[in-house]
Design an enzyme around this catalytic site. Structure first.
Site, PDB file in Angstrom:
ATOM      1  N   ASP A 145       0.841  -1.198   0.000  1.00  0.00           N
ATOM      2  CA  ASP A 145       0.000   0.000   0.000  1.00  0.00           C
ATOM      3  C   ASP A 145       0.878   1.252   0.000  1.00  0.00           C
ATOM      4  O   ASP A 145       2.118   1.159   0.080  1.00  0.00           O
ATOM      5  CB  ASP A 145      -0.939  -0.035   1.220  1.00  0.00           C
ATOM      6  CG  ASP A 145      -2.311   0.496   0.877  1.00  0.00           C
ATOM      7  OD1 ASP A 145      -2.449   1.164  -0.156  1.00  0.00           O
ATOM      8  OD2 ASP A 145      -3.257   0.251   1.655  1.00  0.00           O
ATOM      9  N   ASP A 206     -10.199   3.216  -3.593  1.00  0.00           N
ATOM     10  CA  ASP A 206     -10.927   1.997  -3.234  1.00  0.00           C
ATOM     11  C   ASP A 206     -12.326   1.925  -3.857  1.00  0.00           C
ATOM     12  O   ASP A 206     -13.092   2.887  -3.793  1.00  0.00           O
ATOM     13  CB  ASP A 206     -11.083   1.910  -1.717  1.00  0.00           C
ATOM     14  CG  ASP A 206      -9.731   1.825  -1.017  1.00  0.00           C
ATOM     15  OD1 ASP A 206      -8.703   2.006  -1.689  1.00  0.00           O
ATOM     16  OD2 ASP A 206      -9.717   1.592   0.201  1.00  0.00           O
TER      17      ASP A 206
HETATM   18  C1  GLA Z   1      -6.044   1.460   1.293  1.00  0.00           C
HETATM   19  C2  GLA Z   1      -6.127   0.410   0.189  1.00  0.00           C
HETATM   20  C3  GLA Z   1      -7.181  -0.616   0.550  1.00  0.00           C
HETATM   21  C4  GLA Z   1      -6.838  -1.273   1.878  1.00  0.00           C
HETATM   22  C5  GLA Z   1      -6.676  -0.196   2.950  1.00  0.00           C
HETATM   23  C6  GLA Z   1      -6.108  -0.764   4.238  1.00  0.00           C
HETATM   24  O1  GLA Z   1      -7.200   2.206   1.377  1.00  0.00           O
HETATM   25  O2  GLA Z   1      -6.437   1.016  -1.027  1.00  0.00           O
HETATM   26  O3  GLA Z   1      -7.281  -1.606  -0.451  1.00  0.00           O
HETATM   27  O4  GLA Z   1      -5.652  -2.014   1.736  1.00  0.00           O
HETATM   28  O5  GLA Z   1      -5.791   0.831   2.524  1.00  0.00           O
HETATM   29  O6  GLA Z   1      -5.942   0.213   5.209  1.00  0.00           O
END
Ligand code: GLA
Length: 469
Positions: A145, A206
Site C-alpha cells: 500500500d 478503493d
Molecule cells: C487502502 C487500500 C485498501 C486497503 C486499505 C487498508 O485504502 O487502497 O485496499 O488495503 O488501505 O488500510
C-alpha cells in the site's frame, strides 16, 4: 527541463521484476472488503481457508488468501514486524502454514510509508527486513500500500514513489522466492511503469460501492489497456459482494456486473466476502465461463467498443474528480479471447432501463485497437449468453433490454468468417488469424527507457503533467 522530468531521468536503470508470476490475473480472497480492521485474526483466517475449500474455490482458480491491513502491531527490537498478539497468538507463520495446508497460497499486506493506511507500522526504511520476514513466514503474495510515503501523490509522476516501489521489489527479488507483488498506488499515472515494478498495480482509489466502481475503475480502465498483459495487470480494485454483513457492498446486480466487467478488463479477481457469501454471489463468482474470460491466456485487456456516455478526455480522468455523477448512458465493452470475443453490455443509467442493440461486427474495433491489426471482417457470429448459459445461435445483432442502475449482460461470440472464394485447400490459416485476432506482442523494456518512451507518448496523458492540474 521540468523538475518531474528531471527526477524521472535521474532514476537509474534497474532490473525489472522478473519472478515468472502473474501470467494471468491473480485470483483469490482479500480480507479488506470483508472485515476491514474488525476481525482480522488467525481464527477467522482459518475459517475463511476452510470455507474456500468447502466451496471448491481453489479448483476454480481462487488460490490466494491475502491478509490486508490491521494485522501488524509494532516493530520488535530486532526490527521485525510483530503481529497483533491477541489476534494472532501463535504468530504469522502458523497462520501461513494452515493456509498452505489447505492447498492455498498465503498473502500479506504492507505499506511502503511510515504507517499503513489504518495506522499500523509501515515498511519505510525496513524494506529488506520486511521482505525477508514475509518470506520466512512463507508468503506467496505481498500487497504494497502507499499511505504516508515520502512522495506527493498529487504531483505525479512521483519519482519518490516509484523509487520506493523499486526498493521493495528489489528486496523481494533478492530473497530468491517468487512472490506475487501487488502495488496499491491508487492512481493511474504509474500504469506505464507498472509491469517493471510489480505483477499488478491499482489504478484508482478503493471501490466500495457502485459509485466508486464507476469513478475509479469503469471510467478509467478503458484507457489503460495498453499497459496490462501477461506478467503485470491493471488492478481496478477488489470485488465487492452483496452480503450485508461485509464492510462494503453493492446490489446483487451491480456485484454481478462488476464481475463481468472485471473479467473483460482482465482484472484481478479478489473476493471480498467469504463467511457470509450468499447464494447469488456464490453463483456469480463460480461462473466458470466468465472466469475463463478473465483468465484467457491471450491476456488482452478489454476496451469500450461502443458507448453513448459523455466524452471523457484522457486528460480529464483525474483522481481528484472523486464523485463524478454516474452518467445516464450505456456502454459495450469487448475483449478478444482465444476463441472469439467476450462482450459486456452495460446500463449505467440509475433511473431507467435501456435497450441496446449491438452489431457483432463492431467488435472489430476492439481487435484493431488492441492488436493493431485489421480484423478479419465478419457480419455474423455464434453467440452464447454467459449468465443464462445458453447458445443463442448465429446472430448479426445482439439486442438486449437492461434493467436500470448497473445491470449488464455478458456474451461470448465466435465470428463466422466468410470463406474466401479462391482459398487453396492446402494453405492453412493459423487459428488466431481465423478468429480475427492475434496476441498482443509484449516486451518488457528496461525501466530507464520505459520512462523516457512512456513520457513522450499520447498514451500517458495520465501522467498529469503539472500544467494540466
Ligand atoms: C487502502 C487500500 C485498501 C486497503 C486499505 C487498508 O485504502 O487502497 O485496499 O488495503 O488501505 O488500510
Amino acid at each position: 527541463m521540468a523538475l518531474w522530468k528531471l527526477l524521472l531521468a535521474c532514476l537509474h536503470q534497474v532490473d525489472a521484476l522478473d519472478n515468472g508470476l502473474g501470467l494471468l490475473p491473480q485470483m483469490g480472497y482479500n480480507t479488506w472488503n470483508d472485515f476491514e480492521c474488525e476481525g482480522v485474526s488467525a481464527k477467522n483466517i482459518s475459517k475463511v481457508a476452510d470455507k474456500m475449500v468447502e466451496l471448491g474455490l481453489p479448483a476454480l482458480g481462487y488460490e490466494y488468501l491475502i491478509i490486508d491491513d490491521c494485522w501488524a502491531d509494532h516493530r520488535g527490537k530486532d526490527g521485525k514486524l510483530v503481529p497483533d498478539r491477541n489476534a494472532f497468538p501463535h504468530g504469522m507463520k502458523h497462520v501461513a502454514d494452515y493456509v498452505h495446508s489447505k492447498g492455498l497460497k498465503f498473502g500479506i499486506y504492507m505499506d511502503r510509508g511510515r504507517w499503513t493506511c489504518a495506522g499500523r507500522p509501515g515498511s519505510q526504511g525496513y524494506e529488506e527486513v520486511d521482505a525477508k520476514t514475509f518470506v520466512s513466514w512463507g508468503a506467496d503474495y505481498v500487497k504494497t500500500d502507499s499511505c504516508n510515503g515520502p512522495d506527493s501523490l498529487e504531483d505525479p509522476p512521483s519519482a519518490a514513489a516509484i523509487a520506493q516501489y523499486q526498493l521493495f521489489r528489489d528486496a523481494l527479488n533478492a530473497t530468491g522466492r517468487p512472490v506475487f507483488l501487488a502495488l496499491s498506488g491508487w492512481h493511474n499515472w504509474y500504469s506505464p511503469y507498472g509491469e517493471s515494478l510489480a505483477n499488478s498495480w491499482r489504478i484508482g482509489y478503493d471501490v466500495r460501492n457502485w459509485q466508486s466502481a464507476w469513478n475509479f475503475a469503469i471510467r478509467v480502465n478503458g484507457f489503460l489497456s495498453d499497459f496490462g498483459g501477461p506478467g503485470g495487470w491493471n488492478d481496478p480494485d477488489m470485488l465487492v459482494g452483496s452480503s450485508s454483513k461485509t464492510a462494503v457492498q453493492m446490489t446483487p446486480q451491480q456485484s454481478r456486473t462488476q464481475f463481468s466487467l472485471w473479467s473483460v478488463m482482465a482484472a484481478p479477481l479478489l473476493l471480498g466476502s467469504m463467511l457470509s457469501m450468499g447464494h447469488h454471489d456464490l453463483e456469480t463468482y463460480t461462473n466458470t465461463e466468465v472466469i475463463a474470460v478473465d483468465q484467457d491466456p491471450l491476456g488482452i485487456q478489454g476496451e469500450i467498443v461502443w458507448e453513448n456516455c459523455p466524452l471523457r478526455k484522457r486528460t480529464n480522468i483525474k483522481q481528484s474528480q472523486f464523485y463524478d455523477e454516474i452518467p445516464a448512458c450505456q456502454q459495450v465493452w469487448a475483449r478478444p479471447i482465444t476463441d472469439g470475443f467476450a462482450i459486456v453490455l452495460l446500463n449505467l443509467d440509475a433511473e431507467k432501463p435501456a435497450n441496446v442493440s449491438f452489431a457483432v461486427s463492431d467488435v472489430c474495433w476492439s481487435s484493431q485497437a488492441f492488436v493493431g491489426k485489421p480484423c478479419n471482417f465478419f457480419e455474423e457470429a455464434s453467440v452464447r449468453d454467459l449468465w443464462r448459459k445458453e447458445h443463442l445461435g448465429i446472430r448479426k445483432f445482439i439486442n438486449v433490454t437492461l434493467a436500470r442502475d448497473g445491470a449488464s449482460q455478458m456474451f461470448k461470440i465466435k465470428p463466422i468468417i466468410p470463406q474466401a472464394p479462391h482459398t487453396s485447400a492446402k494453405k492453412k490459416t493459423p487459428a488466431s488469424t481465423a478468429t480475427g485476432h492475434r496476441p498482443k506482442s509484449r516486451h518488457r523494456e528496461p525501466v530507464s527507457s520505459h520512462f523516457s518512451v512512456a513520457l513522450e507518448t499520447d498514451a500517458v496523458h495520465f501522467l498529469q503533467q503539472p500544467d494540466e492540474l
